[in-house]
Design a protein around this motif. Structure first.
Motif, short mmCIF file in Angstrom:
data_model
loop_
_atom_site.label_atom_id
_atom_site.label_comp_id
_atom_site.label_asym_id
_atom_site.label_seq_id
_atom_site.Cartn_x
_atom_site.Cartn_y
_atom_site.Cartn_z
N THR A 390 0.83 -1.20 0.00
CA THR A 390 0.00 0.00 0.00
C THR A 390 0.87 1.26 0.00
O THR A 390 0.63 2.21 -0.76
CB THR A 390 -0.93 0.00 1.22
OG1 THR A 390 -1.79 -1.14 1.16
CG2 THR A 390 -1.78 1.27 1.26
N VAL A 391 1.90 1.28 0.85
CA VAL A 391 2.81 2.43 0.92
C VAL A 391 3.54 2.62 -0.41
O VAL A 391 3.68 3.75 -0.91
CB VAL A 391 3.81 2.27 2.09
CG1 VAL A 391 4.88 3.35 2.04
CG2 VAL A 391 3.08 2.29 3.43
N ASP A 393 2.57 1.71 -3.38
CA ASP A 393 1.63 2.18 -4.41
C ASP A 393 1.32 3.67 -4.26
O ASP A 393 1.13 4.38 -5.25
CB ASP A 393 0.32 1.38 -4.34
CG ASP A 393 0.48 -0.02 -4.89
OD1 ASP A 393 1.43 -0.25 -5.66
OD2 ASP A 393 -0.33 -0.91 -4.53
N GLU A 394 1.28 4.13 -3.00
CA GLU A 394 0.92 5.52 -2.74
C GLU A 394 2.05 6.49 -3.01
O GLU A 394 1.83 7.65 -3.31
CB GLU A 394 0.44 5.67 -1.29
CG GLU A 394 -0.90 4.98 -1.02
CD GLU A 394 -1.26 5.02 0.45
OE1 GLU A 394 -0.39 5.37 1.27
OE2 GLU A 394 -2.41 4.66 0.80
N ARG A 395 3.29 6.00 -2.86
CA ARG A 395 4.44 6.89 -3.05
C ARG A 395 4.72 7.12 -4.53
O ARG A 395 4.79 6.14 -5.31
CB ARG A 395 5.70 6.26 -2.41
CG ARG A 395 5.65 6.18 -0.88
CD ARG A 395 6.01 7.51 -0.27
NE ARG A 395 5.97 7.46 1.17
CZ ARG A 395 7.02 7.16 1.95
NH1 ARG A 395 8.18 6.86 1.39
NH2 ARG A 395 6.89 7.18 3.25
N HIS A 398 7.47 5.08 -5.65
CA HIS A 398 7.27 3.63 -5.46
C HIS A 398 8.44 3.01 -4.68
O HIS A 398 8.92 1.92 -4.99
CB HIS A 398 7.09 2.92 -6.80
CG HIS A 398 5.87 3.39 -7.54
ND1 HIS A 398 4.61 3.38 -6.99
CD2 HIS A 398 5.74 3.90 -8.79
CE1 HIS A 398 3.73 3.85 -7.87
NE2 HIS A 398 4.40 4.20 -8.97
N THR A 400 10.21 3.02 -0.43
CA THR A 400 10.04 3.43 0.97
C THR A 400 11.12 2.79 1.83
O THR A 400 11.57 1.66 1.57
CB THR A 400 8.65 3.04 1.51
OG1 THR A 400 8.50 3.53 2.85
CG2 THR A 400 8.43 1.53 1.51
#
Length: 452
Positions: A390-391, A393-395, A398, A400
């Protein structure tokens, strides 16, 4: 002893136990906000005339408890009584045998054996008599002047055992004494030890043995205390109903071993017969946000599923039989089975493991379909994987940093378990092509976006 609801404690009555642990808990300081609980409210009693086993997986706190009982480690809370008196430091009358032999390489066998007597100030003819007696007893005759490097692993462990016995302790504590030996050597030493105990030739009143080998515990012990993990608790206490010597091929022996496998793979709360009679239900425990994952590779899981699916198993196997077939130790077998169960690919039931429909589908599929099945399983059954995806996909990048997830895991587990869990997740996710990991940058990334 204060047992868990499912505990059966049939210890004969004695006026004063040799050692008694009361409400022992042990925690280690982790950071400014939390401590890591290793042992939680452990109670046990050990009487003269019995061999008791502490059975559990590596990391369940068995060795920590053994050191507390030896007086080598002070518990965070609770107390240990030695012959009815509070234990304050190492006690005269308690000896310990370690897994690693712990011999001094610059001393001969005789000198290593005599160490305990030297520490007690026993000299001259008495020292020589005691050393000679225990060397003969343990089967070291003729090796008195040998150096440790000249001995096999089995002979080194016999030397360690002789060193513990030479002081004629009341209680002998043994921390996985056979685990560093090959199978045949371990069997010979185990058999000799039990024979000497049965013939009342060992100069000890009781023994407490830490092990993670189920058959070993049933072969040796009069009672077995099964440890659960994270934190360590005594989940079950079983009285072994067989006289020595024990035959591992006896159907009753095999059934008892199967029963222990079933207990150790049981996930549902255990309800005692008394609770069932009164309709009492155990209180629901809040589930942790993330569970610690063992270091189980995709390759190992695929190997087990393929072995399970093939004839003559055809999707279901008795765990002890499977352990023998695949030559797996308890610490390998259980994490494998539980990882497959976590992912919905297998189920553990009454000491057996069986493939689910999804597990059978996985085995019959080609590589691409297997990746898709694993991807679905990870996203639906492993919250940490879904959180990372999820993180990512949101960044916009892509990508983290892994540290934030490591810190999140450490809210509910030790730093070692957190690192291990991330390592396992990385391996599983790479196979499913969900995301990848850059070790140098300590970051997760999506393959198409993070490779530049």
């Amino acid at each position: 002893m204060t047992p868990a609801p499912s505990t059966t404690d049939q210890t004969p009555g004695h006026s004063t136990p040799l050692v008694e642990a009361r409400h022992i808990s042990q925690s280690y300081h982790k950071d400014s906000s939390a401590d890591l609980l290793v042992l939680d409210d452990v109670n046990l009693t050990l009487n003269a005339g019995e061999i008791v086993g502490l059975l559990g997986r590596s990391g369940s706190g068995k060795s920590t408890l053994l050191r507390i009982l030896a007086g080598l480690l002070e518990p965070t809370s609770g107390e240990v009584l030695w012959k009815g008196e509070p234990l304050k430091g190492p006690a005269d009358g308690i000896a310990m045998v370690f897994q690693s032999f712990a011999l001094f390489p610059w001393m001969t066998v005789e000198e290593n054996v005599a160490l305990g007597l030297d520490a007690k100030g026993i000299r001259g003819e008495e020292r020589d008599r005691l050393v000679e007696s225990v060397i003969e007893l343990i089967g070291l005759g003729g090796y008195e002047n040998a150096w440790p490097k000249e001995l096999s692993g089995g002979m080194q462990q016999r030397t360690g055992l002789a060193r513990a016995l030479v002081v004629h302790p009341d209680l002998l504590l043994m921390d996985e004494p056979f685990s560093a030996l090959d199978v045949l050597t371990a069997e010979n030493l185990r058999t000799d030890l039990v024979e000497l105990w049965s013939e009342k030739k060992l100069p000890v009143q009781a023994m407490l043995v830490v092990t993670h080998n189920i058959e070993e515990a049933v072969l040796i012990c009069d009672r077995i205390m099964i440890f659960s993990s994270n934190p360590g608790r005594i989940a079950h206490v079983l009285t072994v109903p067989f006289a020595h010597p024990r035959d591992r091929e006896d159907p009753a022996f095999r059934q008892f071993v199967d029963h222990i496998y079933a207990l150790m793979t049981q996930r549902a709360p255990i309800v005692s017969e008394a609770d069932l009679a009164t309709g009492v239900k155990p209180a629901a425990q809040p589930a942790p946000a993330f569970v610690a994952l063992p270091l189980v590779s995709i390759t190992m899981m695929i190997g087990m599923m393929e072995a399970l699916a093939a004839p003559p198993l055809n999707g279901r196997a008795d765990l002890p039989m499977l352990a023998e077939k695949l030559q797996l130790e308890l610490d390998d077998l259980f994490p494998l089975g539980e990882s497959l169960e976590l992912l919905g690919l297998a189920e553990l039931e009454d000491g057996d493991i069986l493939l689910t429909n999804e597990g059978v589908h996985f085995v019959l599929s080609d590589l691409e379909e297997r990746k898709a099945i694993m991807s679905h399983a990870l996203l639906h059954h492993v919250p940490l994987v879904k959180m990372i995806c999820t993180v990512l996909d949101e960044r916009p990048s892509h990508s983290t940093n892994a540290e934030r997830f490591r810190e999140e895991l450490e809210e509910g587990m030790s730093p070692d378990y957190a690192r291990q869990t991330l390592q396992t997740v990385i391996g599983w996710a790479r196979f499913a092509e969900l995301f990848d990991f850059d070790e140098e940058g300590d970051r997760f990334y999506l393959e198409d976006d993070g490779a530049e």
